[in-house]
Design an enzyme around this catalytic site. Sequence first.
Site, short mmCIF file in Angstrom:
data_model
loop_
_atom_site.label_atom_id
_atom_site.label_comp_id
_atom_site.label_asym_id
_atom_site.label_seq_id
_atom_site.Cartn_x
_atom_site.Cartn_y
_atom_site.Cartn_z
N TYR A 12 0.82 -1.21 0.00
CA TYR A 12 0.00 0.00 0.00
C TYR A 12 0.86 1.26 0.00
O TYR A 12 0.42 2.30 -0.46
CB TYR A 12 -0.91 0.03 1.24
CG TYR A 12 -2.20 -0.75 1.11
CD1 TYR A 12 -2.19 -2.10 0.78
CD2 TYR A 12 -3.42 -0.13 1.34
CE1 TYR A 12 -3.37 -2.80 0.69
CE2 TYR A 12 -4.61 -0.84 1.25
CZ TYR A 12 -4.57 -2.17 0.92
OH TYR A 12 -5.74 -2.87 0.83
N LYS A 49 3.53 -15.20 1.82
CA LYS A 49 3.73 -15.87 0.52
C LYS A 49 5.22 -16.11 0.37
O LYS A 49 5.87 -15.73 -0.62
CB LYS A 49 3.14 -14.99 -0.60
CG LYS A 49 3.07 -15.64 -1.97
CD LYS A 49 1.99 -16.71 -2.12
CE LYS A 49 2.14 -17.43 -3.45
NZ LYS A 49 1.26 -18.61 -3.57
N ASP A 72 -2.61 -18.21 -0.15
CA ASP A 72 -3.62 -18.91 -0.96
C ASP A 72 -4.26 -20.04 -0.15
O ASP A 72 -5.48 -20.20 -0.13
CB ASP A 72 -3.03 -19.42 -2.29
CG ASP A 72 -1.65 -20.08 -2.16
OD1 ASP A 72 -1.09 -20.08 -1.04
OD2 ASP A 72 -1.15 -20.60 -3.17
N ASP A 123 -6.28 -7.29 4.17
CA ASP A 123 -7.45 -6.66 3.55
C ASP A 123 -8.34 -7.74 2.93
O ASP A 123 -9.56 -7.78 3.15
CB ASP A 123 -6.99 -5.66 2.49
CG ASP A 123 -8.15 -4.95 1.82
OD1 ASP A 123 -9.07 -4.52 2.54
OD2 ASP A 123 -8.16 -4.86 0.57
N ASP A 131 -12.18 -9.65 4.52
CA ASP A 131 -13.47 -9.65 3.82
C ASP A 131 -13.99 -11.09 3.65
O ASP A 131 -15.20 -11.34 3.75
CB ASP A 131 -13.39 -8.96 2.44
CG ASP A 131 -13.70 -7.46 2.51
OD1 ASP A 131 -13.38 -6.84 3.54
OD2 ASP A 131 -14.27 -6.92 1.55
C1 IPM Z 1 -10.33 -1.35 4.19
C2 IPM Z 1 -10.47 -0.77 2.81
C3 IPM Z 1 -9.29 0.13 2.49
C4 IPM Z 1 -8.05 -0.74 2.46
C5 IPM Z 1 -9.37 0.96 1.20
C6 IPM Z 1 -10.67 1.71 1.08
C7 IPM Z 1 -8.23 1.91 1.10
O1 IPM Z 1 -10.64 -1.77 1.85
O2 IPM Z 1 -10.26 -0.60 5.16
O3 IPM Z 1 -10.33 -2.59 4.32
O4 IPM Z 1 -7.75 -1.35 1.42
O5 IPM Z 1 -7.38 -0.82 3.48
MN MN Z 2 -10.95 -3.75 2.70
#
Ligand code: IPM
Ligand code: MN
Length: 359
Positions: A142, A192, A224, A248, A252
């Site tokens: 990032y 990784k 993975d 990240d 999710d």
């Molecule tokens: C998160 C989001 C952010 C990230 C984006 C919006 C910059 O996806 O907080 O998980 O990738 O960290």
């Molecule tokens: Mn995110």
Amino acid sequence: MKSYKITLLPGDGIGPEITNVTHNILDLISNKFDFKLNFKEMPFGGSAIESDGIPFPNKTLQECKNSDAVLLAAIGDPKYDQLPREKRPETGLLKLRSSLDLFANIRPVKIIPSLTKASSLKEEYVNKVDLVVVRELTSGIYFGEPKGRIKTESGVRAFNTMTYTSEEVKRIAEIAFKLAQQRNQKVCSVDKANVLDVSQLWREETILVSNNFKGIDLTHQYVDNAAMQLVRNPSQFDVILTSNLFGDILSDIAAMLTGSIGMLPSASLTKDGPGVFEPVHGSAPDIAGKDIANPIAMILSAAMMLKIAFNEIDAGNFLENAINELLTEGYRTPDLMSSGKGKQVGCKQMGELLVEKLK
Ligand code: IPM
Ligand code: MN
Ligand code: NAD
């Protein structure tokens, strides 16, 4: 009376809707538990682009620095996707994280028993899940340099750099091991290392840190495989320690164990200084303005703020219990409705029901 200063960043999309609900609930909780919360709302993300021309105005940064905690909803909207990168809402969020040195992002994934049917996995796979993703938040791909776009003879080349220093790995690994000491004594470090040099360093440093935490069982998974294991057998995990990009993505995935991304809170923390408490989800532009967003991820982030930033443990627990009760009674925003079961409510109504419960 104890008093705490909160910078409130409603941001974009569903941000203002879930912020209203959370704000009301915090007012009520603070009355009940005898402390004072002073809120200051500041422009951030797309809404700051509209008001100030940039996503993270200096006045917002100053307020954040001068507060006891920052409570963020979410930022982003497709209408800003064509702006130069430095002007985009997401760049504002990255600047907030780096300016406050929020290197430790804690994303707890805890199953609420009444919601196991809402998960996209079968109930028996999720009912014992209780894990935390510890995501490094201020380095990695990032933020790595060099990055950019150049024209070459054979066309355009774009590039980012995935980088970690040993110190950066060490400090986030320590956070993960300390957390595991308070939990089930297990850390799974996700990397990784079979392909990436940066992951090789990650693994070496993690092993070095583990020498200072003798009681903790350290394992390693390639990212993975970890993604697969999260849906194959998620209850094997206690603390997942990982880098910015992998964290990240994995968080999710982990969100769906709980039934919805609208359930997952997080805390972004530094060594000394204010933390940012923020749901894992984004601004959900597809449902913004419809009063159907799930406010619980933000309310649970507020509960984390009460406990971690203010040490108001009873107030935080009370709030979490009230949410559990409401869900046990069957109230659900549309994202949590499983095969039409449950009493469907909107964002505002979920907030009102919670306020009644907290009184
Ligand atoms: C998160 C989001 C952010 C990230 C984006 C919006 C910059 O996806 O907080 O998980 O990738 O960290
Ligand atoms: Mn995110
Ligand atoms: P998203 O998390 O906003 O939405 C993904 C899906 O989940 C959508 O279908 C959305 O409706 C649903 N969803 C998310 N939160 C919900 C909630 N509380 N209740 C019910 N449903 C919910 O991710 P995206 O669509 O990839 O990104 C949208 C925008 O948000 C982008 O601009 C992105 O950069 C931004 N974003 C911001 C943050 C943040 O502010 N921390 C995090 C992730 C994405």
